[in-house]
Design a protein around this motif. Sequence first.
Motif, PDB file in Angstrom:
ATOM      1  N   LEU A  81       0.820  -1.211   0.000  1.00  0.00           N
ATOM      2  CA  LEU A  81       0.000   0.000   0.000  1.00  0.00           C
ATOM      3  C   LEU A  81       0.854   1.261   0.000  1.00  0.00           C
ATOM      4  O   LEU A  81       0.458   2.277  -0.584  1.00  0.00           O
ATOM      5  N   GLN A  85       0.594   4.134  -2.697  1.00  0.00           N
ATOM      6  CA  GLN A  85       0.522   5.541  -2.326  1.00  0.00           C
ATOM      7  C   GLN A  85       1.545   6.369  -3.116  1.00  0.00           C
ATOM      8  O   GLN A  85       1.221   7.435  -3.630  1.00  0.00           O
ATOM      9  N   ARG A  90      -5.377   4.427  -6.799  1.00  0.00           N
ATOM     10  CA  ARG A  90      -6.610   4.532  -6.011  1.00  0.00           C
ATOM     11  C   ARG A  90      -7.314   3.185  -5.862  1.00  0.00           C
ATOM     12  O   ARG A  90      -8.240   3.057  -5.088  1.00  0.00           O
ATOM     13  N   PHE A 108      -5.622  -6.004   4.087  1.00  0.00           N
ATOM     14  CA  PHE A 108      -5.370  -4.851   3.219  1.00  0.00           C
ATOM     15  C   PHE A 108      -6.318  -3.702   3.543  1.00  0.00           C
ATOM     16  O   PHE A 108      -5.892  -2.539   3.575  1.00  0.00           O
ATOM     17  N   ALA A 112      -4.942  -0.169   4.949  1.00  0.00           N
ATOM     18  CA  ALA A 112      -5.261   1.083   4.247  1.00  0.00           C
ATOM     19  C   ALA A 112      -5.834   2.107   5.240  1.00  0.00           C
ATOM     20  O   ALA A 112      -5.448   3.281   5.212  1.00  0.00           O
ATOM     21  N   ARG A 113      -6.725   1.658   6.124  1.00  0.00           N
ATOM     22  CA  ARG A 113      -7.259   2.557   7.157  1.00  0.00           C
ATOM     23  C   ARG A 113      -6.138   3.044   8.076  1.00  0.00           C
ATOM     24  O   ARG A 113      -6.060   4.228   8.404  1.00  0.00           O
ATOM     25  N   LEU A 117      -5.161   5.811   3.940  1.00  0.00           N
ATOM     26  CA  LEU A 117      -5.286   5.816   2.484  1.00  0.00           C
ATOM     27  C   LEU A 117      -6.731   5.608   2.057  1.00  0.00           C
ATOM     28  O   LEU A 117      -7.451   4.789   2.629  1.00  0.00           O
ATOM     29  N   ASP A 118      -7.128   6.326   1.045  1.00  0.00           N
ATOM     30  CA  ASP A 118      -8.452   6.156   0.457  1.00  0.00           C
ATOM     31  C   ASP A 118      -8.286   5.356  -0.828  1.00  0.00           C
ATOM     32  O   ASP A 118      -8.156   5.917  -1.918  1.00  0.00           O
ATOM     33  N   VAL A 119      -8.198   4.023  -0.674  1.00  0.00           N
ATOM     34  CA  VAL A 119      -8.048   3.141  -1.831  1.00  0.00           C
ATOM     35  C   VAL A 119      -9.131   2.081  -1.794  1.00  0.00           C
ATOM     36  O   VAL A 119      -9.628   1.721  -0.726  1.00  0.00           O
ATOM     37  N   VAL A 121      -9.961  -1.722  -2.387  1.00  0.00           N
ATOM     38  CA  VAL A 121      -9.237  -2.994  -2.393  1.00  0.00           C
ATOM     39  C   VAL A 121     -10.199  -4.105  -2.789  1.00  0.00           C
ATOM     40  O   VAL A 121     -11.313  -4.183  -2.265  1.00  0.00           O
TER      41      VAL A 121
END
Length: 164
Positions: A81, A85, A90, A108, A112-113, A117-119, A121
């Motif tokens: 991640l 980044q 995204r 994952f 991400a949290r 990150l705003d992705v 998955v």
Amino acid sequence: MEPLKGRVAAAAAALQHGVAPRVVLSGAHPRRGGIRGVSEANAMERHARALAKAAGVPFEQDRWIKEEASTSTRENALCSLRIAQRHGWRRVAVATSPFHQRRSLWVFLRAARDLGLDVRVHVVTAPFVGHAGHPLRVFDAAVDAWDWVREVAAIAWYYYKGFL
């Protein structure tokens, strides 16, 4: 090595069908010795190269990124991640063995949290590829069964550690 081949095949298909523009081959090895003396990332790259050669297409090195620091699913998620980044991705698609897919997705998402990150998955369905190569096939089957049992224990452990 054999189960990693299913992961690579799924990642290569995702690449070929435009689901993912890049692939991160992730993993050192929990014991640092690696598979036959190489990291999981290197073993997967070798197989990706073999798949490309068998298909008669060039291996595009710039589309395959190796991450060789992680020794666990949690570290794999964090390292991968961070790569996402840095590249501004995204969406992240995780290609892993069937027994490992649910925990990988949960890890994952949590990583991400934790990284803020705003992705998005999702998991790419990889085929089950069993272990092979032991002179007594029953040992390969036993390792395959152990993977599933170990995964249930790992889910409990990761839940306890707060990684899910």
